[in-house]
Design a protein around this motif. Structure first.
Motif, short mmCIF file in Angstrom:
data_model
loop_
_atom_site.label_atom_id
_atom_site.label_comp_id
_atom_site.label_asym_id
_atom_site.label_seq_id
_atom_site.Cartn_x
_atom_site.Cartn_y
_atom_site.Cartn_z
N TYR A 162 -46.13 32.01 -31.16
CA TYR A 162 -46.59 31.61 -29.82
C TYR A 162 -45.90 30.32 -29.40
O TYR A 162 -45.63 29.44 -30.23
CB TYR A 162 -48.10 31.37 -29.82
N ASP A 163 -45.62 30.22 -28.11
CA ASP A 163 -45.19 28.95 -27.57
C ASP A 163 -46.37 27.97 -27.68
O ASP A 163 -47.49 28.29 -27.25
CB ASP A 163 -44.77 29.10 -26.11
N CYS A 171 -43.25 36.61 -30.05
CA CYS A 171 -42.63 37.49 -31.03
C CYS A 171 -43.69 38.02 -31.99
O CYS A 171 -44.64 37.32 -32.34
CB CYS A 171 -41.56 36.71 -31.80
N ILE A 172 -43.52 39.27 -32.42
CA ILE A 172 -44.38 39.89 -33.43
C ILE A 172 -43.50 40.42 -34.56
O ILE A 172 -42.53 41.14 -34.30
CB ILE A 172 -45.21 41.05 -32.84
N ARG A 173 -43.82 40.06 -35.79
CA ARG A 173 -43.12 40.58 -36.97
C ARG A 173 -44.14 41.31 -37.82
O ARG A 173 -45.24 40.81 -38.08
CB ARG A 173 -42.49 39.45 -37.78
N GLN A 174 -43.78 42.51 -38.28
CA GLN A 174 -44.66 43.32 -39.11
C GLN A 174 -43.95 43.67 -40.40
O GLN A 174 -42.77 44.04 -40.37
CB GLN A 174 -45.05 44.58 -38.33
N PHE A 175 -44.64 43.58 -41.51
CA PHE A 175 -43.97 43.73 -42.79
C PHE A 175 -45.01 43.88 -43.89
O PHE A 175 -46.21 43.73 -43.67
CB PHE A 175 -43.08 42.51 -43.08
N LYS A 208 -41.41 23.89 -29.29
CA LYS A 208 -42.41 23.93 -30.34
C LYS A 208 -43.18 25.26 -30.32
O LYS A 208 -43.51 25.77 -29.26
CB LYS A 208 -43.39 22.76 -30.19
N VAL A 209 -43.48 25.77 -31.51
CA VAL A 209 -44.15 27.06 -31.63
C VAL A 209 -45.30 26.98 -32.62
O VAL A 209 -45.39 26.05 -33.44
CB VAL A 209 -43.16 28.17 -32.08
N ARG A 210 -46.15 27.99 -32.54
CA ARG A 210 -47.24 28.18 -33.52
C ARG A 210 -47.06 29.53 -34.18
O ARG A 210 -46.95 30.55 -33.51
CB ARG A 210 -48.59 28.10 -32.81
N LEU A 211 -47.04 29.54 -35.50
CA LEU A 211 -46.92 30.77 -36.27
C LEU A 211 -48.26 31.12 -36.88
O LEU A 211 -48.87 30.31 -37.58
CB LEU A 211 -45.89 30.62 -37.38
N LEU A 212 -48.74 32.35 -36.60
CA LEU A 212 -49.99 32.84 -37.15
C LEU A 212 -49.69 34.05 -38.04
O LEU A 212 -49.07 35.01 -37.58
CB LEU A 212 -50.96 33.24 -36.03
N LEU A 213 -50.15 34.00 -39.28
CA LEU A 213 -49.98 35.10 -40.21
C LEU A 213 -51.34 35.75 -40.45
O LEU A 213 -52.32 35.07 -40.77
CB LEU A 213 -49.40 34.60 -41.54
N GLU A 227 -51.58 29.54 -40.82
CA GLU A 227 -51.14 29.10 -39.50
C GLU A 227 -50.41 27.78 -39.63
O GLU A 227 -50.78 26.92 -40.45
CB GLU A 227 -52.35 28.94 -38.56
N THR A 228 -49.35 27.61 -38.85
CA THR A 228 -48.61 26.35 -38.85
C THR A 228 -47.94 26.16 -37.51
O THR A 228 -47.71 27.13 -36.77
CB THR A 228 -47.55 26.32 -39.98
#
Length: 528
Positions: A162-163, A171-175, A208-213, A227-228
């Motif tokens: 997320y912005d 963006c969405i990443r799936q794995f 700057k972005v926020r990454l949520l797993l 999250e970071t």
């Protein structure tokens, strides 16, 4: 029980034709991709995207003869292009993927480089913790911009970017991960903690972005696990040069990485003197894959490269024989105590090695004669190169890692509750659904075929090529159904080929990754 090593290998490393299968007549409507693969309603939890290629009998394995092409150097070798064509997707696909609204959206938020998060997931069947180890800048981002927010929901894990200022989804990443498989084993159920490496790659953001797993539970519900926030200008991001003494070569580069699927072959267990063998193995294995449907019909949509790094020793770990080899990527048989299950234990090192070239999917070739392989959904696949069935093994495993295809065979595995009862599997080629108006592949069903569909003798099955709902798949003998009686995701009979649903699932992913318009986009999961 998981095998425990008697000693750890040193961390330091040196610098380092088979006839195409013809399945006969095309099933009516095959070209209308996702009319048949109508994934709607509940998308299933599936903690086991890590794929096994373990229980096929010897009689189902295929010998393929290769050749050697010795050559080395520290340059990109532009080898003969597949089918001799440079133009197949540089028109229509490039217009849609490298220009237009989707690409403009990409350019608004991202650069053409990448960002790689290296994480560690530790825990057991009930609890886990995800920690961040390093963040790396990558020089390439080759994935099609239309894949930023894919119209499907695959994988045990989901990373969303997320912005940070506007909270806009970028963006969405799936794995999947090795840990997602470990939690289904007996040691994990007994509370034994293990740690496994996880890699998340996204385009390099401009702000700057926020990454949520997030991780799915047994009911397919997402729960946050990490999250970071990150400033792309942060000096803590490692910007090491990805160049090394590795030998990089090209088998086929028909076009722009943004409008092609970039495949990279990595060496594992090859010594410095075995570079010519690795080159020959890459050529042999690649040629075989692209001689089979549907890859043979789309081979000009793929860029294919190889990266060679010498290992100290040849081969791979064989724990049941008490044999351990010092290799670059720490590959090993007997993963989760399954003798033929081969995976890479150093996931971070694998992605660092691959980052030297544009890549969307990774294939690791292991210099070993034993039969076996494995895959992690939407991450990589691995197989040995010295067995007569090795080319077929790769064809099967890349079906998992690239197209998220499920195993269609049945048999004992070291897991429980892989496909929970009452939950529809997310993979396109297996189902619990018997309603002909709701089954995923309803457009491909043979008219008036009974559901479930009874099996017939081999010759009759090949003559009829029925598309129905054959019971047995996903390691279960009851309650799970597959589209056709036989398919390469369930057996390795040389004349079988992929079933119509698997072929179309592969085509769908290629069309999405090359920016072409598909006949019908995959529906989004309600939770997405």
């Amino acid at each position: 029980m998981l095998h425990l090593r008697q000693s750890r290998r040193p961390k330091s490393r040196p610098p380092g034709k088979s006839r195409p299968v013809n399945r006969g007549k095309t099933v009516p409507g095959e070209e209308k991709l996702y009319q048949a693969l109508d994934i709607n309603g509940t998308v299933a939890f599936h903690a086991l995207r890590c794929r096994r290629f373990l229980s096929f009998p010897e009689k189902n394995r295929l010998a393929v003869i290769g050749f050697q092409a010795p050559c080395r150097g520290l340059i990109f070798l532009l080898a003969g292009l597949v089918a001799g064509s440079l133009s197949v997707t540089q028109g229509h696909a490039q217009d849609q993927a490298a220009t237009g609204p989707v690409y403009d959206e990409f350019q608004r938020w991202f650069t053409d480089s990448g960002l790689r998060f290296e994480l560690l997931q530790t825990g057991d069947a009930k609890n886990s913790v995800v920690t961040l180890q390093e963040v790396y800048a990558e020089p390439h981002w080759s994935e099609n911009s239309a894949m930023l927010k894919p119209a499907f929901s695959y994988g045990r894990m989901r990373a969303t970017l997320y912005d940070d200022a506007s909270d806009t989804l970028l963006c969405i990443r799936q794995f999947d991960t090795m840990f997602a498989e470990y939690v289904l084993t007996e040691p994990a159920r007994n509370g034994i903690n293990r740690a496994y490496e996880v890699t998340v790659r996204v385009p390099m953001p401009k702000s700057k972005v926020r990454l949520l797993l997030e991780e799915r539970n047994s009911r397919n519900e997402y729960r946050p696990v990490f999250e970071t926030r990150l400033d792309p200008q942060d000096y803590h991001i490692r910007r090491d040069s990805v160049t090394s003494h590795d030998v990089i070569f090209s088998l086929a580069e028909p076009g722009d990485p943004r409008t092609h699927v970039d495949v990279v072959f990595l060496s594992e267990g090859y010594t410095d003197e075995e570079l010519p063998k690795f080159r020959a193995d890459v050529r042999r294995m690649s040629d075989f894959v692209f001689s089979q449907r549907p890859y043979s019909e789309m081979k000009d949509d793929f860029n294919v490269r190889g990266v060679f790094r010498a290992s100290v020793e040849s081969g791979t770990d064989l724990p049941r024989e008490n044999k351990y080899r010092s290799t670059n990527l720490n590959s090993s048989f007997n993963i989760f105590d399954l003798n033929r299950y081969l995976l890479i234990e150093d996931n971070h090192a694998m992605h660092r090695m691959a980052a030297q070239v544009p890549y969307a999917t990774i294939v690791v070739l292991v210099n070993e004669e034993r039969y076996g392989g494995g895959a992690i959904c939407l991450d990589y696949c691995v197989c040995t190169t010295g067995h007569t069935a090795s080319p077929m093994t790769l064809l099967h495993e890349i079906g998992h890692s690239f197209a998220n295809l499920a195993d269609e065979y049945t048999g004992d595995v070291a897991y429980s509750d892989v496909y929970p009862e009452g939950v529809e599997p997310v993979e396109p080629n297996i189902t619990r659904q018997l309603d002909r108006d709701r089954i995923k592949w309803k457009a491909f069903l043979t008219p008036n075929v009974p559901l479930p569909t009874p099996e017939s003798d081999e010759s009759t099955a090949k003559a009829q090529q029925l598309v129905g709902a054959f019971e047995g798949g996903g390691y279960l003998t009851e309650g799970i159904y597959r589209p056709e009686q036989s398919c390469w995701m369930g057996s390795l009979e040389p004349g079988e080929g992929f079933c119509v649903v698997c072929r179309e699932a592969i085509r769908q992913l290629v069309e999405l990754q090359t920016g072409r318009t598909v006949s019908r986009p995959l529906p989004l999961d309600d939770n997405q």
